[in-house]
Design a protein around this motif. Structure first.
Motif: not given
Length: 299
Positions: A272-276, A287-290, A280-282
């Protein structure tokens, strides 16, 4: 004659056997829902009906490319069919992987992932728009190098038939050599999982080796949660068939610029253009950062 049509009685028989099996085990509600299965069968019937037109389109495209073939392999040779098998499976892997990475192709493929159950009925939940929207382009290189269009379509049907039986939870894991080479119920259950670590994994058709080679393999661990990240909550076959195409049109109307419009069509699902929304990659990166933050510090 399409060999898929000959397999329809087998589909019906094995589906009935699987239902009986789960009823006998007392797990029927866990694995089947009558309305969900009815939706899957309706999608399957629609796929057969649209397939009459789609297969004419596909064969015409394959035959046209075949006129410019580079090689003239002997169809009577055993190695021709072996090469055809690997070429088809390789093509299917990239078609399938692209169907999860490119929203235009996902709009058709999402239909197959829209059930929250995993059973032989789900295998029949097929798109009405796949070939009509051009998914056959992933196979056009095959007639160009000399594979006959009839043989290409035959191998596509064989691959589809193989993938029917792996849509079940009634079969566990096979011995390791089989699991290492072939796509199995265990591997494909992962593919249908909506759990973050299972997203966009195990795209293989008959073979799982392409996922191992290209970094998209995921072993089945805990039982997957089936369906989509955001499920449809409907049994209406027309909504199931066309909801993503409708959503693409909605996003195009809201796109702030041409670049965003292109991304809404050819970018990954969830962009989405606004990050809303998240791809899947994001979701997997978050999840990996957590997981890294939750690791105990080494003293």
């Amino acid at each position: 004659m399409d060999i898929i049509l000959y397999a329809i009685p087998v589909f019906i028989l094995t589906l009935a056997i699987e239902v009986f099996y789960y009823r006998h085990l007392g797990k029927h509600q866990e694995h089947y829902d009558p309305k969900d299965t009815a939706s899957s069968l309706t999608m399957g019937i629609g796929n057969v009906l649209t397939g009459f037109v789609a297969k004419i389109l596909v064969f015409t495209a394959l035959w046209w490319v075949y006129q410019f073939r580079i090689f003239e392999p002997d169809r009577a040779r055993w190695w021709y069919w072996l090469l055809l098998f690997f070429s088809d499976d390789f093509s299917y892997y990239w078609f399938h992987r692209s169907s999860h990475k490119v929203r235009y192709f996902w709009a058709s493929h999402v239909v197959h992932h829209s059930s929250v159950f995993y059973n032989l009925g789900t295998a029949l939940r097929q798109t009405w728009t796949g070939n009509l929207s051009g998914s056959f382009v992933f196979y056009l290189w095959m007639p160009l190098v000399g594979f006959h269009p009839v043989d290409v379509m035959l191998m596509q049907a064989i691959s589809l038939l193989y993938q029917y039986w792996i849509h079940t939870e009634a079969i566990g894991r096979f011995p390791r050599p089989i699991e290492w080479i072939f796509n199995t119920p265990s591997h494909h259950r992962v593919h249908h999982g909506s759990d973050i670590k299972y997203l966009d994994k195990n795209h293989g058709g008959i073979l799982i080796i392409w996922d191992r080679l290209f970094g998209t393999f995921q072993q089945e661990e805990e039982r997957p949660t089936y369906g989509l990240v955001h499920n449809l909550q409907t049994y209406n076959p027309f909504v199931i068939a066309f909801h993503e195409w409708r959503d693409i049109l909605r996003d195009l109307r809201q796109a702030p610029d041409f670049r965003s419009a292109l991304a809404y069509v050819f970018g990954p699902p969830g962009w989405s253009h606004d990050g809303s929304r998240k791809t899947a990659r994001q979701l997997q990166e978050e999840e990996n950062k957590k997981a890294i933050l939750q690791r105990p510090e080494q003293g």
